[in-house]
Design an enzyme around this catalytic site. Structure first.
Site, PDB file in Angstrom:
ATOM      1  N   ASP A  60      18.102 -44.074 -16.168  1.00  0.00           N
ATOM      2  CA  ASP A  60      18.332 -45.343 -16.312  1.00  0.00           C
ATOM      3  C   ASP A  60      18.105 -46.069 -14.907  1.00  0.00           C
ATOM      4  O   ASP A  60      18.450 -47.332 -14.741  1.00  0.00           O
ATOM      5  CB  ASP A  60      19.726 -45.828 -16.579  1.00  0.00           C
ATOM      6  CG  ASP A  60      20.808 -44.938 -15.475  1.00  0.00           C
ATOM      7  OD1 ASP A  60      20.420 -44.236 -14.774  1.00  0.00           O
ATOM      8  OD2 ASP A  60      21.831 -45.449 -15.418  1.00  0.00           O
ATOM      9  N   GLU A  61      17.207 -45.644 -14.284  1.00  0.00           N
ATOM     10  CA  GLU A  61      16.868 -46.362 -12.804  1.00  0.00           C
ATOM     11  C   GLU A  61      15.397 -45.839 -12.261  1.00  0.00           C
ATOM     12  O   GLU A  61      15.150 -44.739 -12.451  1.00  0.00           O
ATOM     13  CB  GLU A  61      17.663 -46.497 -11.692  1.00  0.00           C
ATOM     14  CG  GLU A  61      18.064 -44.993 -11.366  1.00  0.00           C
ATOM     15  CD  GLU A  61      19.348 -44.937 -10.036  1.00  0.00           C
ATOM     16  OE1 GLU A  61      19.039 -45.914  -8.951  1.00  0.00           O
ATOM     17  OE2 GLU A  61      20.045 -44.131 -10.069  1.00  0.00           O
ATOM     18  N   ASP A  65      17.930 -51.136 -12.212  1.00  0.00           N
ATOM     19  CA  ASP A  65      18.848 -50.027 -12.760  1.00  0.00           C
ATOM     20  C   ASP A  65      19.605 -50.678 -13.783  1.00  0.00           C
ATOM     21  O   ASP A  65      19.754 -51.811 -13.889  1.00  0.00           O
ATOM     22  CB  ASP A  65      19.861 -50.051 -11.471  1.00  0.00           C
ATOM     23  CG  ASP A  65      20.948 -48.979 -11.611  1.00  0.00           C
ATOM     24  OD1 ASP A  65      20.680 -48.211 -12.451  1.00  0.00           O
ATOM     25  OD2 ASP A  65      21.691 -48.832 -10.695  1.00  0.00           O
TER      26      ASP A  65
END
Length: 419
Positions: free
Chosen positions: A128-129, A34
């Site tokens: 983003d993860e 993350d």
């Protein structure tokens, strides 16, 4: 989830990886990676003079919401999804920036390439993860899960100038919790044999699926920690929450999560929307916003080498009545002008007059570009539009979203909040 201050002293340190010291990661084949304050971190990378200042990214108008805030701004209470007006009151000294989605997509694509060099089993959750199943990589690379997590963190920092946090565990649920608890720029390993030691002290809000209402129900019954839920007889939980929710939470509280990492979950749709600061009745203003949103949506399609067979628009009026209208194309497309022409036609022909609060464009029925064929039209030179789009994509990647835009978007326009 509750703040780390709610946790027993020493719990986080017990599982956190520091100075090479690492808990036993045997069997911990699931990683959750993350990024730390992703949008804000990318902006600070481009403007290093902001490194020591609070930075907030999101809609900058009166109805804007916060998309990302760096950890300095979070120290003042600023949070994602908070109205920008509230963030300005909490932290008036912050630098407020509009989002640059082209830059975020570029960094995200680079991160995903790093992940896929280690394992094909990568399940992105957002820009983003992602979850990674590294069981095969352990044998192939002869490295431990924690060593792979450390390698990912080093490469992301070195190649993209931003940091990430990594949770290492035997299940997806625990890995995601771990990455959240070691933020920012940390790594946490939860040994398979110590899952209950890790979960038990956490607040019930840590359980996936427990929102404010469910947390209140549990707390009213004296269940404040995950250990309380784990020890509660299942029939009692069923009476409190219903069968499905009770069984789901009971399993998680006892460390059971059978979900596997699923590689390359196909995207069902891609889109963008804007909320006006002042409700709009002017159709010219609405068309200009549709053009802006169509360009953003089509650029996202091209970045993923996808084409859409259906284009839809979403319109929310001042009384919050919301309608959607869609049209299926004869040939799938990812061209900005084709998406816009379809969206504008839907607005003109299928949306009644009225004061508009929000407008959006969405591309649906997606497929890979090569598999879906080329878009050919009689009324426009397809190759010319494609070359123009590709040139615009390149310019925006290098110089930001404002580097190039249609002339009609250079006219005066009302402030709006991007999401």
């Amino acid at each position: 989830m509750g703040r780390s201050g709610d946790l027993p002293r020493g719990l986080l340190e017990r599982f956190r990886v520091r100075d090479g010291a690492c808990p036993d990661d045997t069997g911990c084949t699931v990683l959750h990676v993350d990024m730390d304050a992703f949008y804000a971190s990318v902006e600070i990378r481009a403007r290093p003079e902001l490194l020591e200042r609070p930075v907030v990214v999101g809609g900058v108008g009166g109805r804007g919401v916060v998309s990302s805030a760096n950890y300095i701004a979070r120290g003042f209470g600023v949070r994602s999804a908070m109205p920008t007006a509230m963030a300005r009151k909490l932290c008036p000294q912050a630098v407020f920036l509009p989002p640059n989605f082209a830059a975020y997509q570029e960094v995200s694509a680079g991160m995903m390439r790093i992940f896929r060099e280690l394992t094909p089993l990568v399940e992105p959750l957002s820009l983003d993860e992602a979850f990674l199943d590294v069981a095969g990589a352990l044998r192939r690379l002869r490295r431990t899960p924690a060593q792979l997590g450390a390698a990912i963190r080093e490469r992301v920092q070195a190649e993209h100038g931003v940091t990430c946090s990594v949770g290492v565990a035997a299940t997806k649920f625990v890995a995601k919790l771990a990455s959240g608890l070691c933020k920012p720029d940390g790594m946490m390993v939860v040994p398979a044999a110590e899952i209950m030691d890790f979960l038990s002290p956490l607040p019930v809000s840590a359980l996936w699926g427990v929102g404010a209402r469910t947390a209140d129900k549990l707390t009213q019954q004296g269940l404040t920690r995950v250990s309380d839920v784990a020890r509660t007889p299942l029939p009692r939980l069923r009476r409190m929450l219903g069968n499905a929710s009770a069984e789901h939470l009971y399993a998680l509280a006892n460390g059971v999560d059978g979900r596997r990492v699923v590689a390359e979950v196909a995207e069902k749709s891609i889109g963008a929307e804007e909320t006006f600061d002042v409700d709009q009745t002017d159709r010219e203003v609405l068309r200009r916003e549709l053009l802006r949103l169509s360009e953003r949506t089509a650029a996202s399609l091209r970045a993923r080498d996808l084409r859409a067979r259906t284009v839809s628009i979403k319109v929310r009026f001042s009384d919050f009545t919301t309608i959607t209208r869609s049209k299926t194309l004869q040939v799938p497309t990812n061209l900005s002008q084709e998406v816009y022409r379809t969206a504008a036609r839907l607005l003109a022909e299928q949306v009644p007059p009225g004061a508009v609060r929000l407008i959006g464009v969405r591309a649906e029925q997606l497929g890979e570009g090569d598999a879906m064929g080329e878009q050919l039209t009689l009324d426009a030179p397809e190759r010319g539009w494609r070359e123009a789009d590709e040139a615009a994509d390149l310019a925006r990647t290098k110089f930001g979203t404002a580097a190039i835009r249609p002339a009609s978007l250079l006219k005066g326009r009302p402030e709006r909040q991007g999401r």
